[in-house]
Structure formats: structure tokens, C-alpha cells
Design a protein around this motif. Sequence first.
Motif, PDB file in Angstrom:
ATOM      1  N   ASN A  34      36.361  22.034  41.281  1.00  0.00           N
ATOM      2  CA  ASN A  34      35.259  21.358  40.584  1.00  0.00           C
ATOM      3  C   ASN A  34      35.337  21.688  39.096  1.00  0.00           C
ATOM      4  OD1 ASN A  34      32.904  20.158  39.758  1.00  0.00           O
ATOM      5  ND2 ASN A  34      31.691  20.913  41.471  1.00  0.00           N
ATOM      6  N   PRO A  35      36.250  21.042  38.369  1.00  0.00           N
ATOM      7  CA  PRO A  35      36.496  21.386  36.965  1.00  0.00           C
ATOM      8  C   PRO A  35      35.378  20.990  36.000  1.00  0.00           C
ATOM      9  CG  PRO A  35      37.777  19.466  37.602  1.00  0.00           C
ATOM     10  CD  PRO A  35      37.152  19.985  38.854  1.00  0.00           C
ATOM     11  N   GLU A  36      34.394  20.222  36.464  1.00  0.00           N
ATOM     12  CA  GLU A  36      33.328  19.762  35.572  1.00  0.00           C
ATOM     13  C   GLU A  36      32.032  20.549  35.756  1.00  0.00           C
ATOM     14  OE1 GLU A  36      33.957  17.643  33.115  1.00  0.00           O
ATOM     15  OE2 GLU A  36      36.010  17.773  33.879  1.00  0.00           O
ATOM     16  N   TYR A  37      32.145  21.779  36.232  1.00  0.00           N
ATOM     17  CA  TYR A  37      30.974  22.632  36.451  1.00  0.00           C
ATOM     18  C   TYR A  37      30.949  23.672  35.330  1.00  0.00           C
ATOM     19  CZ  TYR A  37      27.361  24.542  39.557  1.00  0.00           C
ATOM     20  OH  TYR A  37      26.175  24.944  40.113  1.00  0.00           O
ATOM     21  N   ALA A  38      29.993  23.542  34.407  1.00  0.00           N
ATOM     22  CA  ALA A  38      29.970  24.375  33.196  1.00  0.00           C
ATOM     23  C   ALA A  38      29.875  25.866  33.503  1.00  0.00           C
ATOM     24  CB  ALA A  38      28.813  23.955  32.294  1.00  0.00           C
ATOM     25  N   ASP A  39      29.076  26.228  34.516  1.00  0.00           N
ATOM     26  CA  ASP A  39      28.894  27.646  34.848  1.00  0.00           C
ATOM     27  C   ASP A  39      30.212  28.327  35.202  1.00  0.00           C
ATOM     28  OD1 ASP A  39      26.219  27.744  34.386  1.00  0.00           O
ATOM     29  OD2 ASP A  39      25.616  27.511  36.473  1.00  0.00           O
ATOM     30  N   ILE A  40      31.058  27.607  35.932  1.00  0.00           N
ATOM     31  CA  ILE A  40      32.335  28.194  36.356  1.00  0.00           C
ATOM     32  C   ILE A  40      33.152  28.616  35.141  1.00  0.00           C
ATOM     33  CG2 ILE A  40      34.522  27.787  37.546  1.00  0.00           C
ATOM     34  CD1 ILE A  40      33.074  25.732  39.297  1.00  0.00           C
ATOM     35  N   HIS A  41      33.255  27.736  34.166  1.00  0.00           N
ATOM     36  CA  HIS A  41      34.074  28.020  32.985  1.00  0.00           C
ATOM     37  C   HIS A  41      33.460  29.140  32.140  1.00  0.00           C
ATOM     38  CE1 HIS A  41      36.759  24.685  33.776  1.00  0.00           C
ATOM     39  NE2 HIS A  41      35.691  23.946  34.048  1.00  0.00           N
ATOM     40  N   ASN A  42      32.135  29.201  32.122  1.00  0.00           N
ATOM     41  CA  ASN A  42      31.479  30.289  31.393  1.00  0.00           C
ATOM     42  C   ASN A  42      31.779  31.639  32.043  1.00  0.00           C
ATOM     43  OD1 ASN A  42      29.581  31.532  29.495  1.00  0.00           O
ATOM     44  ND2 ASN A  42      28.224  31.720  31.258  1.00  0.00           N
ATOM     45  N   TYR A  43      31.652  31.707  33.366  1.00  0.00           N
ATOM     46  CA  TYR A  43      31.942  32.963  34.071  1.00  0.00           C
ATOM     47  C   TYR A  43      33.427  33.323  33.982  1.00  0.00           C
ATOM     48  CZ  TYR A  43      27.278  32.410  36.107  1.00  0.00           C
ATOM     49  OH  TYR A  43      25.922  32.264  36.283  1.00  0.00           O
ATOM     50  N   MET A  44      34.284  32.307  34.057  1.00  0.00           N
ATOM     51  CA  MET A  44      35.719  32.561  33.898  1.00  0.00           C
ATOM     52  C   MET A  44      36.004  33.143  32.516  1.00  0.00           C
ATOM     53  SD  MET A  44      37.696  29.294  35.619  1.00  0.00           S
ATOM     54  CE  MET A  44      39.119  29.624  34.586  1.00  0.00           C
ATOM     55  N   GLY A  45      35.360  32.565  31.507  1.00  0.00           N
ATOM     56  CA  GLY A  45      35.538  33.068  30.146  1.00  0.00           C
ATOM     57  C   GLY A  45      35.105  34.510  30.019  1.00  0.00           C
ATOM     58  N   SER A  46      33.991  34.854  30.666  1.00  0.00           N
ATOM     59  CA  SER A  46      33.502  36.236  30.623  1.00  0.00           C
ATOM     60  C   SER A  46      34.519  37.187  31.252  1.00  0.00           C
ATOM     61  CB  SER A  46      32.165  36.344  31.364  1.00  0.00           C
ATOM     62  OG  SER A  46      31.168  35.594  30.710  1.00  0.00           O
ATOM     63  N   ALA A  47      35.069  36.780  32.396  1.00  0.00           N
ATOM     64  CA  ALA A  47      36.069  37.614  33.072  1.00  0.00           C
ATOM     65  C   ALA A  47      37.317  37.782  32.203  1.00  0.00           C
ATOM     66  CB  ALA A  47      36.435  36.993  34.416  1.00  0.00           C
ATOM     67  N   LEU A  48      37.780  36.695  31.634  1.00  0.00           N
ATOM     68  CA  LEU A  48      38.981  36.739  30.794  1.00  0.00           C
ATOM     69  C   LEU A  48      38.753  37.589  29.545  1.00  0.00           C
ATOM     70  CD1 LEU A  48      39.929  32.982  31.179  1.00  0.00           C
ATOM     71  CD2 LEU A  48      41.384  34.902  31.880  1.00  0.00           C
ATOM     72  N   SER A  49      37.557  37.490  28.983  1.00  0.00           N
ATOM     73  CA  SER A  49      37.238  38.286  27.794  1.00  0.00           C
ATOM     74  C   SER A  49      37.231  39.772  28.125  1.00  0.00           C
ATOM     75  CB  SER A  49      35.880  37.854  27.227  1.00  0.00           C
ATOM     76  OG  SER A  49      35.608  38.509  26.010  1.00  0.00           O
ATOM     77  N   ILE A  50      36.644  40.127  29.265  1.00  0.00           N
ATOM     78  CA  ILE A  50      36.621  41.530  29.703  1.00  0.00           C
ATOM     79  C   ILE A  50      38.042  42.055  29.877  1.00  0.00           C
ATOM     80  CG2 ILE A  50      36.030  43.054  31.639  1.00  0.00           C
ATOM     81  CD1 ILE A  50      33.509  41.264  32.027  1.00  0.00           C
ATOM     82  N   LEU A  51      38.931  41.189  30.362  1.00  0.00           N
ATOM     83  CA  LEU A  51      40.327  41.585  30.590  1.00  0.00           C
ATOM     84  C   LEU A  51      41.158  41.594  29.304  1.00  0.00           C
ATOM     85  CD1 LEU A  51      40.949  39.573  33.886  1.00  0.00           C
ATOM     86  CD2 LEU A  51      40.774  42.066  33.675  1.00  0.00           C
ATOM     87  N   GLY A  52      40.527  41.211  28.198  1.00  0.00           N
ATOM     88  CA  GLY A  52      41.243  41.202  26.921  1.00  0.00           C
ATOM     89  C   GLY A  52      42.084  39.962  26.702  1.00  0.00           C
ATOM     90  N   ARG A  53      41.914  38.976  27.544  1.00  0.00           N
ATOM     91  CA  ARG A  53      42.671  37.719  27.421  1.00  0.00           C
ATOM     92  C   ARG A  53      41.822  36.732  26.617  1.00  0.00           C
ATOM     93  NH1 ARG A  53      44.349  37.074  33.708  1.00  0.00           N
ATOM     94  NH2 ARG A  53      44.933  34.963  33.022  1.00  0.00           N
ATOM     95  N   TYR A  54      41.682  37.053  25.339  1.00  0.00           N
ATOM     96  CA  TYR A  54      40.695  36.377  24.502  1.00  0.00           C
ATOM     97  C   TYR A  54      40.992  34.894  24.275  1.00  0.00           C
ATOM     98  CZ  TYR A  54      39.272  41.181  23.509  1.00  0.00           C
ATOM     99  OH  TYR A  54      38.859  42.488  23.628  1.00  0.00           O
ATOM    100  N   ASP A  55      42.244  34.549  24.048  1.00  0.00           N
ATOM    101  CA  ASP A  55      42.574  33.137  23.804  1.00  0.00           C
ATOM    102  C   ASP A  55      42.208  32.273  25.010  1.00  0.00           C
ATOM    103  OD1 ASP A  55      43.529  33.557  21.229  1.00  0.00           O
ATOM    104  OD2 ASP A  55      45.567  33.974  21.918  1.00  0.00           O
ATOM    105  N   GLU A  56      42.502  32.781  26.202  1.00  0.00           N
ATOM    106  CA  GLU A  56      42.153  32.048  27.417  1.00  0.00           C
ATOM    107  C   GLU A  56      40.638  31.991  27.598  1.00  0.00           C
ATOM    108  OE1 GLU A  56      44.875  32.999  30.933  1.00  0.00           O
ATOM    109  OE2 GLU A  56      45.313  34.629  29.527  1.00  0.00           O
ATOM    110  N   ALA A  57      39.973  33.086  27.236  1.00  0.00           N
ATOM    111  CA  ALA A  57      38.513  33.126  27.344  1.00  0.00           C
ATOM    112  C   ALA A  57      37.883  32.068  26.448  1.00  0.00           C
ATOM    113  CB  ALA A  57      37.998  34.515  26.964  1.00  0.00           C
TER     114      ALA A  57
END
Length: 238
Positions: A34-57
Motif C-alpha cells: 500500500n504505497p499511498e499510505y502516508a503513515d507507513i512512509h513516515n514510520y519508515m523514515g523514522s526507522a531509517l533516521s534512527i539507523l543513520g540512513r538519512y538520505d533514505e529517511a
Amino acid sequence: MDEIKNLIEKGKKLLDEGKTNEALYYLQVAAKNNPEYADIHNYMGSALSILGRYDEAVKSFLKSIEINPRYIEAHVNLGLTYSLMGKIEEAEREFAIVEELEVSRSKTDKEIGFSAKAKIANLHKDIGLLYLEIKMYDEAIDEFRKALRLTPDFPDISFYLAKALSEKGDIDSSIKLLETLTKEKPDFISAYLLLGRCYYKIGDKKKAKEIWEEGHKIDPTNKKLSSYLKMLEGKDEL
């Protein structure tokens, strides 16, 4: 749809528990379905940011905002990630958007809830600290003042403003702020330390000693206060 919600909840729960890699896996599966669900991308960004993968976040947060431009949490998270990347202008832009969105929720600024004001104020504080770290004092002072306009009773923000003023060389303004702060928050030891240093900088060692002694009475175990007082006795320099 229930399956997607379950994946999101699972990912969010794992994220809250600090199991970031596992959380990211479930969120990526949810995003694929479900690529059009805004919450998913926000939570994914948070996870990626925590992991230091800032560009992906950043890409994830931007996707979330593309889906829902008024998604305040995604703008906040994007701004914080930009801050971690050292992209201060981009971070400021996002925080300005957050402020506009919060204000637009109400008819007047006075109607903004305290929690929203506190959130925006802390964002300005974080940007101010970044500016302070790279010695951009005017910009830091501006951010701390923006924060104080929203939450004038936050002592840490007043302290950081005083610190920025002191480091810029505006000792008088710093002293004025710190004098007020030590009266209103007599247990704020950092304020005594900085206030004493300000008096020391302008050559008033007697006043510096009085301030540090006052702070030492409140916190006799504070090693920095003790070292400053010993320094005055030995006539060493700060």
C-alpha cells in the motif's frame, strides 16, 4: 486493509520497543502493498533516521508529505533528520511549515494548544543549538527568541539564549537574562556557572565569586563551581 493495518501496528510497536531493523522490515512490506499510505512512509523514515540512513529517511518523509502535505509529524521528522545531516536551512524550512500548519489549525495564535507550542519551541531550540555549535550566534539568538515567544517559561531556552549572547560578546544582555533566571529558578546551577563567567569576563571577579558561592550553597557537590572558586583563590585564569 486489516492486514496492512496489522503490519503498520506491528512496525510501530517494534519501533517503540527499539527494535528498529525488525520494525523497518514490517513497514517496508506494508509500503510495498500500500504505497499511498502516508503513515507507513513516515514510520519508515523514522526507522531509517534512527539507523543513520538519512538520505533514505528523507525520501520516505518526502513521500509521506507528498501524499499528505499537511502531515505535521512528517514535517517535524523531516526537519529533525535534516538537522542531523547538518542541513540547517532545510530543517528551518520544515520547522517553519510546522509552525504555519499548527497556527492554521486555530483562528489565532493564542488558541494553539500548549503541547503544540512546546513542540514548535523545542524545534526552534534544536536549530538554535546547531547554530550555536557552529558559532553562528545571530542565527542562534533569533531561534532561541522565537522559541521563547512560544514558551516564555522554559528555563533551558532562556539559558541557551544567554549563552549565545555571551559567546557573541553581548555580556550585559546575557547577565540580565541570567540574573532573572537565577531568581526565578534558584536551583538552575548552570545559570550560576554562566552568570559568574560573565562577570568574570568583564573583570568583576568579586561579583563572580558571589554568584558562584551562592550556587555552591545550593549545590555543594558541584565540582565545576568548586573548581571556579578554587581558581579565584589561586588567581588562575578561566
